[in-house]
Design a protein around this motif. Structure first.
Motif, PDB file in Angstrom:
ATOM      1  N   VAL A 122       0.827  -1.203   0.000  1.00  0.00           N
ATOM      2  CA  VAL A 122       0.000   0.000   0.000  1.00  0.00           C
ATOM      3  C   VAL A 122       0.866   1.260   0.000  1.00  0.00           C
ATOM      4  CG1 VAL A 122      -1.702   1.303   1.340  1.00  0.00           C
ATOM      5  CG2 VAL A 122      -1.981  -1.162   1.045  1.00  0.00           C
ATOM      6  N   ASP A 123       1.984   1.219   0.722  1.00  0.00           N
ATOM      7  CA  ASP A 123       2.924   2.344   0.739  1.00  0.00           C
ATOM      8  C   ASP A 123       3.427   2.645  -0.677  1.00  0.00           C
ATOM      9  OD1 ASP A 123       5.213   4.043   2.109  1.00  0.00           O
ATOM     10  OD2 ASP A 123       6.193   2.660   0.729  1.00  0.00           O
ATOM     11  N   GLY A 124       3.723   1.574  -1.401  1.00  0.00           N
ATOM     12  CA  GLY A 124       4.011   1.737  -2.833  1.00  0.00           C
ATOM     13  C   GLY A 124       5.437   2.049  -3.230  1.00  0.00           C
ATOM     14  N   THR A 125       6.306   2.493  -2.275  1.00  0.00           N
ATOM     15  CA  THR A 125       7.665   2.869  -2.693  1.00  0.00           C
ATOM     16  C   THR A 125       8.471   1.668  -3.214  1.00  0.00           C
ATOM     17  OG1 THR A 125       8.490   2.682  -0.422  1.00  0.00           O
ATOM     18  CG2 THR A 125       7.907   4.888  -1.176  1.00  0.00           C
ATOM     19  N   PHE A 126       8.059   0.467  -2.822  1.00  0.00           N
ATOM     20  CA  PHE A 126       8.796  -0.732  -3.266  1.00  0.00           C
ATOM     21  C   PHE A 126       8.832  -0.825  -4.792  1.00  0.00           C
ATOM     22  CE2 PHE A 126       5.953  -3.937  -5.055  1.00  0.00           C
ATOM     23  CZ  PHE A 126       4.709  -3.367  -4.807  1.00  0.00           C
ATOM     24  N   LEU A 127       7.788  -0.334  -5.421  1.00  0.00           N
ATOM     25  CA  LEU A 127       7.690  -0.464  -6.879  1.00  0.00           C
ATOM     26  C   LEU A 127       8.801   0.323  -7.587  1.00  0.00           C
ATOM     27  CD1 LEU A 127       6.194  -1.682  -9.219  1.00  0.00           C
ATOM     28  CD2 LEU A 127       4.484   0.123  -9.039  1.00  0.00           C
ATOM     29  N   ASN A 128       9.052   1.545  -7.110  1.00  0.00           N
ATOM     30  CA  ASN A 128      10.118   2.356  -7.712  1.00  0.00           C
ATOM     31  C   ASN A 128      11.494   1.755  -7.459  1.00  0.00           C
ATOM     32  OD1 ASN A 128       8.465   4.223  -8.882  1.00  0.00           O
ATOM     33  ND2 ASN A 128       8.414   5.530  -7.063  1.00  0.00           N
ATOM     34  N   ILE A 129      11.700   1.278  -6.234  1.00  0.00           N
ATOM     35  CA  ILE A 129      12.977   0.636  -5.892  1.00  0.00           C
ATOM     36  C   ILE A 129      13.185  -0.583  -6.789  1.00  0.00           C
ATOM     37  CG2 ILE A 129      14.269  -0.558  -4.059  1.00  0.00           C
ATOM     38  CD1 ILE A 129      13.891   2.133  -2.999  1.00  0.00           C
ATOM     39  N   LEU A 130      12.148  -1.376  -6.916  1.00  0.00           N
ATOM     40  CA  LEU A 130      12.229  -2.590  -7.724  1.00  0.00           C
ATOM     41  C   LEU A 130      12.571  -2.249  -9.175  1.00  0.00           C
ATOM     42  CD1 LEU A 130      11.883  -5.680  -7.823  1.00  0.00           C
ATOM     43  CD2 LEU A 130       9.448  -5.339  -8.181  1.00  0.00           C
ATOM     44  N   LYS A 131      11.843  -1.287  -9.722  1.00  0.00           N
ATOM     45  CA  LYS A 131      12.095  -0.870 -11.120  1.00  0.00           C
ATOM     46  C   LYS A 131      13.510  -0.342 -11.283  1.00  0.00           C
ATOM     47  CE  LYS A 131       7.633   1.006 -12.111  1.00  0.00           C
ATOM     48  NZ  LYS A 131       6.935   2.179 -12.575  1.00  0.00           N
ATOM     49  N   GLU A 132      13.920   0.508 -10.334  1.00  0.00           N
ATOM     50  CA  GLU A 132      15.256   1.102 -10.386  1.00  0.00           C
ATOM     51  C   GLU A 132      16.337   0.017 -10.416  1.00  0.00           C
ATOM     52  OE1 GLU A 132      16.104   3.744  -7.032  1.00  0.00           O
ATOM     53  OE2 GLU A 132      18.241   3.293  -7.300  1.00  0.00           O
ATOM     54  N   TYR A 133      16.199  -0.962  -9.528  1.00  0.00           N
ATOM     55  CA  TYR A 133      17.211  -2.017  -9.435  1.00  0.00           C
ATOM     56  C   TYR A 133      17.192  -2.968 -10.630  1.00  0.00           C
ATOM     57  CZ  TYR A 133      19.591  -0.919  -5.175  1.00  0.00           C
ATOM     58  OH  TYR A 133      20.424  -0.340  -4.266  1.00  0.00           O
ATOM     59  N   ILE A 134      16.001  -3.271 -11.099  1.00  0.00           N
ATOM     60  CA  ILE A 134      15.882  -4.143 -12.276  1.00  0.00           C
ATOM     61  C   ILE A 134      16.573  -3.484 -13.477  1.00  0.00           C
ATOM     62  CG2 ILE A 134      14.220  -4.958 -13.996  1.00  0.00           C
ATOM     63  CD1 ILE A 134      12.339  -5.669 -11.707  1.00  0.00           C
ATOM     64  N   ASN A 135      16.322  -2.185 -13.638  1.00  0.00           N
ATOM     65  CA  ASN A 135      16.925  -1.452 -14.771  1.00  0.00           C
ATOM     66  C   ASN A 135      18.427  -1.308 -14.613  1.00  0.00           C
ATOM     67  OD1 ASN A 135      14.473  -1.152 -16.033  1.00  0.00           O
ATOM     68  ND2 ASN A 135      14.028   0.813 -15.025  1.00  0.00           N
ATOM     69  N   LYS A 136      18.836  -0.909 -13.392  1.00  0.00           N
ATOM     70  CA  LYS A 136      20.247  -0.675 -13.120  1.00  0.00           C
ATOM     71  C   LYS A 136      21.092  -1.908 -13.421  1.00  0.00           C
ATOM     72  CE  LYS A 136      22.634   1.039  -8.981  1.00  0.00           C
ATOM     73  NZ  LYS A 136      22.257   1.586  -7.653  1.00  0.00           N
ATOM     74  N   PHE A 137      20.575  -3.082 -13.068  1.00  0.00           N
ATOM     75  CA  PHE A 137      21.357  -4.310 -13.221  1.00  0.00           C
ATOM     76  C   PHE A 137      20.887  -5.191 -14.371  1.00  0.00           C
ATOM     77  CE2 PHE A 137      21.801  -3.131  -8.695  1.00  0.00           C
ATOM     78  CZ  PHE A 137      23.154  -2.832  -8.726  1.00  0.00           C
ATOM     79  N   ASN A 138      19.959  -4.630 -15.147  1.00  0.00           N
ATOM     80  CA  ASN A 138      19.523  -5.329 -16.348  1.00  0.00           C
ATOM     81  C   ASN A 138      19.017  -6.745 -16.058  1.00  0.00           C
ATOM     82  OD1 ASN A 138      19.040  -5.098 -18.994  1.00  0.00           O
ATOM     83  ND2 ASN A 138      21.143  -5.478 -19.683  1.00  0.00           N
ATOM     84  N   ILE A 139      18.129  -6.853 -15.086  1.00  0.00           N
ATOM     85  CA  ILE A 139      17.604  -8.154 -14.653  1.00  0.00           C
ATOM     86  C   ILE A 139      16.354  -8.509 -15.464  1.00  0.00           C
ATOM     87  CG2 ILE A 139      16.681  -9.438 -12.659  1.00  0.00           C
ATOM     88  CD1 ILE A 139      19.616  -8.515 -12.265  1.00  0.00           C
TER      89      ILE A 139
END
Ligand code: C2E
Ligand code: MG
Ligand code: MG
Ligand code: MG
Length: 275
Positions: A122-139
């Protein structure tokens, strides 16, 4: 006499409450400390494909280093104190980093499940962190699975549905965890965007027996009729595995195959596995 006992009960109750508050405060401090000093650890439990009996994915399970307390106890405290947002983000970052490490080692990585608690979702910040890390490390996003619980779905709100859809569009797998522990109204399975259902240990303990095979078979049949994949959780013996095979369950997770293991042991297991 009765009066005396009443007084004692009152006193005892108060002491118990104080103990509970003390314990909660103690654990809360332990969580704050663990965040600060990087004292968390993630264990991984393999989940097996029931047909091939090979590893299909893993579940990331949080621990506090050198502190023998179950996440079943400290996660609810983390939720109440809102620490779950930071802790959850720590888990996401570290799982993605671990996947990146395995990819770089040339290991044939399997998808990893991450538990997301209601408050964190519900807080929702996890989504940005997840996207950021997926993109950063090309997962590859198909390596990420998120486990949510029914609690999130009780409020049938557009926000939740929309967020789940966004995640699915990214290629992330959504799993409904702990099925069979709450209200488990089957109707929501028709409108929530999930890919897999996890049958909770308590349900399996109760029904995964020869004498109740029809019951569990019907539950799995219903889930499968909605084109969802099913994992049975907390499976401890071969007899249960055999029943699950007969009734068309897709995946098994439990001590019968493996307990949660640390990432070093997992790396060795995966390397052996790929030979
Ligand atoms: P869960 O997500 O339902 O995870 C499955 C739990 O069942 C794990 O307990 C696992 O170790 C245990 N388990 C698996 N197979 C067996 C078996 O055959 N027998 C028995 N007796 N147990 C089995 P664990 O690791 O203690 O975690 C408890 C709960 O804490 C999890 O239940 C999950 O709700 C929560 N949790 C753990 N890590 C995290 C996390 O990173 N974030 C959040 N939000 N919650 C987490
Ligand atoms: Mg889970
Ligand atoms: Mg579960
Ligand atoms: Mg559970």
């Amino acid at each position: 006499e009765a009066k005396g006992r009443g007084k004692n009960t009152y006193f005892y109750f108060n002491v118990k409450m104080q103990d509970a508050i003390k314990e909660r405060t103690y654990i809360e401090n332990k969580l704050i400390e663990s965040l600060k000093y990087n004292n968390f650890e993630i264990l991984y439990q393999p989940i097996y494909d029931i047909k091939t009996e090979k590893i299909a994915s893993f579940e990331a399970l949080l621990r506090i280093k050198d502190f023998n307390i179950s996440p079943a106890k400290f996660i609810p405290i983390a939720e109440k104190s809102n620490l779950i947002v930071d802790i959850g983000n720590w888990v996401i970052k570290n799982v993605v980093l671990k996947i990146k490490e395995w990819i770089d080692l040339g290991i044939d990585v399997k998808p990893v499940s991450i538990n997301i608690s209601v408050k964190q979702f519900v807080d929702g910040t996890f989504l940005n962190i997840l996207k950021e890390y997926i993109n950063k490390f090309n997962i590859p996003t198909n390596l990420i699975q998120l486990e949510i619980t029914e609690g999130l779905l009780l409020e049938k709100n557009d926000y939740t549905i929309q967020k789940l859809k966004t995640l699915k569009e990214l290629g992330i797998t959504i799993i409904l965890d702990d099925f069979g522990t709450g209200y488990s109204s089957l109707s929501y399975l028709t409108y929530i965007p999930v890919d897999k259902i996890k049958l909770d240990k308590s349900l399996n303990d109760k029904f995964l027996k020869r004498e109740s095979i029809e019951t569990i078979k019907n539950i799995i049949g219903l889930i499968k009729s909605l084109n969802l994949l099913v994992t049975a959780e907390g499976i401890e013996n071969r007899e249960q595995v055999e029943i699950l095979k007969e009734i068309g369950c897709d995946y098994v997770q439990g001590y019968v195959y493996s307990k949660p293991i640390d990432s070093e042991r997992l790396s060795i297991l995966l390397k052996e596995y790929n030979k």
